[in-house]
Design an enzyme around this catalytic site. Structure first.
Site, PDB file in Angstrom:
ATOM      1  N   GLU A  99      42.334  41.805  77.229  1.00 11.86           N
ATOM      2  CA  GLU A  99      42.210  42.789  76.156  1.00 11.86           C
ATOM      3  C   GLU A  99      41.206  42.349  75.089  1.00 11.86           C
ATOM      4  O   GLU A  99      41.454  42.443  73.882  1.00 11.86           O
ATOM      5  CB  GLU A  99      43.577  43.078  75.528  1.00 11.86           C
ATOM      6  CG  GLU A  99      44.540  43.702  76.512  1.00 11.86           C
ATOM      7  CD  GLU A  99      45.879  44.081  75.887  1.00 11.86           C
ATOM      8  OE1 GLU A  99      46.099  43.768  74.694  1.00 11.86           O
ATOM      9  OE2 GLU A  99      46.710  44.669  76.585  1.00 11.86           O
ATOM     10  N   GLU A 113      48.629  44.291  83.497  1.00 14.39           N
ATOM     11  CA  GLU A 113      49.727  44.160  82.535  1.00 14.39           C
ATOM     12  C   GLU A 113      50.417  45.509  82.474  1.00 14.39           C
ATOM     13  O   GLU A 113      49.784  46.520  82.154  1.00 14.39           O
ATOM     14  CB  GLU A 113      49.190  43.731  81.174  1.00 14.39           C
ATOM     15  CG  GLU A 113      50.255  43.279  80.199  1.00 14.39           C
ATOM     16  CD  GLU A 113      49.639  42.633  78.958  1.00 14.39           C
ATOM     17  OE1 GLU A 113      48.770  41.741  79.116  1.00 14.39           O
ATOM     18  OE2 GLU A 113      50.011  43.028  77.846  1.00 14.39           O
TER      19      GLU A 113
END
Length: 873
Positions: free
Chosen positions: A468, A543
Site C-alpha cells: 500500500e 490482503e
C-alpha cells in the site's frame, strides 16, 4: 609508513589463512550474558543522531551492492563516532545495569500507559537503550575473521567493539552483520556495545524495542563463502531427475590473490534440514581465482535422480554442502538446506506447485507474538502455524517486513507457502520517522539482504516489493516499482515480483506492467475489470477481509451493516463487521468464486496483534476518513466518545484468532471453506442469555456441508440449504430459551456432521489444558496452558470474567499470561489475570539445564482450583 602497513596487512592475511586452515566456520549463539539500560549518557542523543553519523553507518553491508568496481564502494570516514562516550568504552563499569539474555523486547515489559498511542499498543517501545556484553576470544582465533550477526534489532542500531565503532543498521527488521576482526583482541576479554534508538513516530503498529531476534558470533577463515553466498535453484524437474544449480560467491578478505577449489555435495535432509546418510550426488571441484579484497563467483550443476519433492504434505528437503579448499586444506564449509519443487504463477489457472493447482489459503501476520511481544521464540511461532494449519491455512504473508529466519525454517518444515515482503512504505512515508526517512540510502541493501538470506527456502514462492505504498497514487510511481522489481529479478528470477495494492488504478497505471502478480488489497470487485482489460495479468488477493470481532462478544440486534456491531470498545463476533475499507469473508469469497483465475488470498489477519485497534484508534484522521457524510457523522460521534475516555484498546480486532491464540468464531467459518473435506459444524453464539428469554436471538452455523437443520430443545427451527455464493447458515428468528441447540448438517443428502451447544450451569471450577506437557530444558521451550472457567460438568462459562491467580513450582517460570481481551491492561508478566469470556492463558517456560517436574496451579474465588503437571527434560 603506508607501504609498511600494507606489507604487515599482507603478512597477517597469509598467517590468517594458515591459522584457519584446520578450523572451518563456527557459528555460536551470542544471546546470553548481556547488560541492558534504557537511557543515554548525558548529551549523547544528539551526537548520535543518525543523520549526523550516517556516513559512518552507510558502509555496513556495502558488499551487498553490485558495484562495477570496488572503488565505487562507500568508505567509512576517519574518526570514531562516540568513541569518547562512556557506554562504548571497554573499561566502563556496567555492573549496575540489568542482566538479561536475548532475544529481548523492552516494550512488552510495559507498563501499559493510557496516554500512549493505541495505534502502537500503548506500550513504551520507543526511546533509546544500550546493550553491552563482555566475552573472551581464544588466542587460537587469531587470524580468523569474526563477525557479529544480528537477526533483527529495533532500530537504528550502532555497534562498538572495544570502544571502536564498527557499523550499524537503521531498519529494525533486517538481518545484518558487522566485522569485529580489526578491533578484536584474541586471547583477551572483549566488550561489544550496541545502541538502539526507536523514534516515537516510526510505526503504524507495535514494533517492539530491543535486540528482539537472535544474535550470533561467526568465525571464519579470511577466505570464505560470502554472507548468504550460496544460492540453490532447481530449473528442471522431472519424475526421473532434477537439475540442481548451486551458485557460490566467495569472499577474499586477504591482501593476496587466492587460488581455491570449491566442491559441492548434495545430501538428503532430515525434518530439521540437517544432512543424513551419504551424499546423494557429488560435483567436481572447480578452481577459481579470487583477487585480494574482492569476491568471485562459481557455479555447479548437479543431477539428482528420482528427486523427492518439497510440497505442502511431503516436505522433503536436501542439503548442499559447499567446501572451499586453499592450498590443499579446507578453509570453509557451508551447509545450505533447500527443496526441489516447481512453482508456476498463471493468469488463467492460479498458482501451481509441482504442476498442481494450489489455492492460496493465506493469512497476513505482524511479527509480534502477543503476550511475548516482538522477542522471537521458535515454539511460539510453531504454535501459531499449528493453529493455522488446523484451520486449513497454507500460506503466510510477512506483513509488512522481513520475517524472523525461524519463521521460514518452520514454514519449510511444516508446509506453508510464503510471500516474503520487505517494506510497508517506500520514499513517501506514512509516519514522520518511518522507513521513508532512510529509504533512499538503504532500500537496496535491505531488499537484497532479505532475498539473499531467504532465497533457499522452498516455502518462499513470491517476493513482494511493498504494501500500500503512497507512490501508487503518483503519476510516475511505477518507475520506483520498476527499480525495485529489477533488483528482485537480478537477485532471483525463479520467483515472481508481487505488490500489495490498495489503489484500484494500480492495475492500470503502469504498476501492472512492472510486477508479475497484481495483489489487490480489499478489491474483490476489481478482479473482473482488470481481467477484462489485461487478461494476461496474474491476480491475487494480497490482503483481504479485515473483518472485526472480539472472541465471545455478541451484540443485538444483529446488523448486516459492516460499520455496526460495536459496543463497549468491543466488536460483535457475528462476523458481519468490518473496517470502512474492508469486507466480510463472504464478500471476499464471492469475488474469488466468481473469478476462479485469481490464485487465492491472504486474510488480514491470522492473529490479533498489538496496536492498530481499528475502529477504536484515537486518531481523528483515521476515524474521519469516511467516504460519505453519513459515515463521517458516525465517525465524528465515535471520536467525541473517544475524547471522553482514553481509548482502552491495546490490540487489534482483525484476527481470525485472538492475541492469546484462542480461535474466534470466524476460525470455523474459514475452516469450513479451507477444509471442505472436514466433517465439521460450528454453532454461534453461545447459549447463556438469561436476559434475553423470549427475545429474538439469531443463530449461525458454519459448516462444510450444504444443508442444515437446527433444533432448540428438540424442536426444529427449520432446515436451510446454502445457495450459490452463500457461506454460512442463518436462522434469524430464533427466540431464546435456555437449554440445548443442536444442528444436523448434510452433504449431498447424507448426514455430514452434528454439533451441540448448551446453556451451562454456574461457574464451579477451573481446568488447565497444556498444548504440550513434556518440554526441553533449554530455557526457551514453552507450554501454552489454556485456563477454562467451567461449570460442574466441565462446560466453559462463556461470559465468565473471574479473577484468577497462578503459581508454579519446579524448574520453570510463568513467562506471561493473557486472556485475548483487547481492552485488558493487566501486565503480560503478571501471575494474576481475569478470565475473558471463559478463558485465560498461561505461558510456561523451562529453565536452561534444569530438568524435573513442573506444577502449575490456578485458583479463583469460589472456584475449585486446578493444577497440571508438566515435565522438563
Amino acid at each position: 609508513m603506508k607501504p609498511i602497513r600494507l606489507l604487515l596487512a599482507w603478512i597477517v592475511s597469509i598467517a590468517a589463512v594458515s591459522a584457519a586452515d584446520t578450523s572451518p566456520r563456527e557459528r555460536i549463539s551470542f544471546n546470553n550474558g548481556w547488560r541492558f539500560t534504557k537511557d543515554d549518557p548525558l548529551a549523547v542523543g544528539e551526537a548520535l543522531n543518525y543523520e549526523r553519523i550516517k556516513d559512518w553507518v552507510l558502509p555496513t553491508g556495502d558488499e551487498l551492492l553490485n558495484y562495477k568496481h570496488p572503488a565505487q564502494r562507500v568508505r567509512r570516514p576517519d574518526g570514531n563516532p562516540a568513541g569518547d562516550v562512556t557506554y562504548t568504552r571497554a573499561a566502563f563499569d556496567d555492573s549496575k545495569w540489568r542482566s538479561l539474555d536475548l532475544p529481548h523486547d523492552w516494550g512488552i515489559e510495559g507498563p501499559f500507559q493510557q496516554n500512549l498511542d493505541g495505534e502502537t499498543g500503548k506500550l513504551p517501545w520507543f526511546g533509546t537503550a544500550w546493550y553491552r556484553k563482555k566475552f573472551d576470544v581464544p588466542a587460537s582465533d587469531a587470524g580468523r575473521n569474526v563477525y557479529l550477526e544480528i537477526d533483527g534489532a529495533m532500530s537504528y542500531a550502532m555497534v562498538w567493539i572495544n570502544g571502536q565503532f564498527v557499523g550499524g543498521w537503521p531498519y529494525g527488521y533486517s538481518s545484518w552483520r558487522v566485522d569485529l576482526t580489526p578491533h578484536l583482541k584474541p586471547g583477551a576479554e572483549n566488550v561489544v556495545a550496541i545502541r538502539l534508538d526507536n523514534p516515537r513516530e516510526s510505526s503504524r503498529w507495535y514494533p517492539g524495542g530491543g535486540i528482539y531476534r537472535n544474535v550470533w558470533l561467526l568465525k571464519t577463515s579470511p577466505i570464505q563463502v560470502a554472507q548468504w553466498g550460496v544460492f540453490v535453484t532447481t530449473p528442471t524437474i522431472t519424475r526421473d531427475a532434477a537439475s540442481v544449480d548451486v551458485g557460490v560467491t566467495l569472499d577474499n578478505k586477504t591482501a593476496a590473490r587466492a587460488e581455491v577449489k570449491v566442491g559441492v555435495k548434495l545430501f538428503a535432509a532430515d525434518a530439521y534440514g540437517k544432512p543424513v546418510g551419504d551424499a546423494v550426488v557429488s560435483g567436481e571441484e572447480r578452481q577459481v581465482r579470487v583477487e585480494p579484497a574482492r569476491q568471485a563467483n562459481v557455479s555447479h550443476t548437479l543431477r539428482v535422480a528420482s528427486p523427492k519433492l518439497w510440497g505442502l504434505k511431503e516436505r522433503n528437503r536436501y542439503v548442499a554442502e559447499t567446501t572451499v579448499s586453499h592450498e590443499g586444506k579446507v578453509v570453509d564449509r557451508v551447509l545450505t538446506p533447500f527443496g526441489i519443487r516447481s512453482i508456476e504463477h498463471t493468469a488463467d489457472d492460479g498458482f501451481l506447485l509441482n504442476g498442481e493447482r494450489v489455492q492460496l489459503y493465506g493469512v497476513c501476520n505482524h511479527h509480534d507474538l502477543g503476550a511475548l511481544g516482538a522477542a522471537i521464540n521458535t515454539r511460539a511461532l510453531e504454535r501459531q502455524l499449528e493453529i493455522l494449519r488446523e484451520m486449513g491455512g497454507n500460506a503466510i504473508r510477512t506483513s509488512h517486513n522481513p520475517p524472523a529466519p525461524e519463521l521460514l525454517e518452520l514454514c519449510d518444515r511444516m508446509g506453508f507457502l510464503v510471500m516474503d515482503e520487505p517494506f510497508d512504505c517506500w520514499a513517501m512515508g506514512k509516519k514522520r520517522d518511518d522507513y521513508g526517512r532512510v529509504f533512499h540510502d538503504w532500500h537496496e541493501k535491505d531488499l537484497r539482504a532479505m532475498m539473499r538470506r531467504d532465497r533457499n527456502h522452498p516455502s518462499v514462492i513470491q517476493w513482494s516489493i511493498g504494501n500500500e505504498v503512497r507512490e501508487q497514487f503518483e503519476p510516475d510511481g511505477w518507475k520506483l516499482a520498476a527499480h525495485l522489481a529489477a533488483i528482485v529479478r537480478e537477485e532471483d528470477s525463479s520467483r515472481p515480483v508481487v505488490g500489495g495494492f490498495n489503489n484500484i488504478q494500480s492495475g492500470f497505471n503502469g504498476f501492472q506492467r512492472v510486477v508479475d502478480v497484481v495483489g489487490y488489497n480489499y478489491k474483490p470487485s476489481e478482479y473482473a475489470p482488470l481481467r477484462k482489460r489485461h487478461p494476461h495479468v496474474m491476480q491475487m488477493g494480497a490482503e483481504t477481509a479485515s473483518t472485526l470481532s472480539t472472541r465471545g462478544e455478541y451484540f443485538f440486534p444483529i446488523s448486516d451493516d459492516k460499520l455496526e456491531g460495536r459496543s463497549d470498545f468491543q466488536m460483535s463476533s457475528h462476523d458481519l463487521s468490518a473496517a470502512r475499507w474492508a469486507h466480510t469473508p463472504d464478500t471476499e469469497w464471492r469475488g474469488l468464486d466468481e473469478n476462479p483465475f485469481v490464485m487465492g488470498e491472504f486474510v488480514w489477519t491470522g492473529f490479533d496483534y498489538l496496536g492498530e485497534p481499528t475502529p477504536y484508534n484515537a486518531d481523528a484522521t483515521n476515524l474521519m476518513n469516511y467516504a460519505n457524510p453519513v459515515d463521517r457523522e458516525r465517525a465524528a460521534k465515535e471520536l467525541a466518545e473517544l475524547g471522553k475516555i482514553l481509548v482502552p484498546s491495546r490490540s487489534s480486532y482483525f484476527g481470525i484468532i485472538d492475541i492469546a491464540g484462542f480461535p474466534k468464531d470466524r476460525y470455523y467459518l474459514y475452516q469450513a471453506r479451507w477444509r471442505p473435506e472436514l466433517k465439521m459444524a460450528y454453532i454461534l453464539p453461545h447459549w447463556n442469555w438469561p436476559d434475553r428469554v423470549g427475545e429474538i436471538t439469531p443463530v449461525f452455523v458454519y459448516s462444510s456441508g450444504d444443508e442444515a437443520e437446527l433444533f432448540l430443545n428438540g424442536k426444529s427451527q427449520g432446515r436451510r440449504k446454502r445457495g450459490a455464493l452463500e457461506y454460512r447458515f442463518r436462522w434469524n428468528e430464533v427466540k431464546y430459551e435456555p437449554g440445548e441447540l443442536k444442528v444436523v448438517v448434510y452433504k449431498n443428502g447424507a448426514v455430514w456432521a452434528e454439533n451441540v451447544k448448551r446453556t451451562t450451569g454456574a461457574a464451579a471450577k477451573l481446568t488447565l489444558t497444556p498444548d504440550r506437557a513434556t518440554l526441553r530444558a533449554d530455557g526457551q521451550d514453552l507450554s501454552f496452558v489454556t485456563v477454562t472457567v467451567a461449570d460442574k460438568d466441565g462446560l466453559m462459562i462463556p461470559r465468565a470474567k473471574n479473577a484468577l491467580k497462578f503459581t508454579l513450582t519446579g524448574p520453570g517460570e510463568i513467562l506471561a499470561t493473557d486472556n485475548g481481551d483487547p481492552t485488558s491492561f493487566e501486565s503480560f508478566q503478571s501471575p494474576e489475570r481475569k478470565a475473558f469470556n471463559g478463558l485465560a492463558l498461561v505461558i510456561v517456560r523451562t529453565k536452561a539445564g534444569e530438568a524435573g517436574a513442573i506444577t502449575l496451579k490456578a485458583t479463583g474465588e469460589g472456584l475449585a482450583p486446578a493444577e497440571v503437571a508438566l515435565k522438563s527434560e
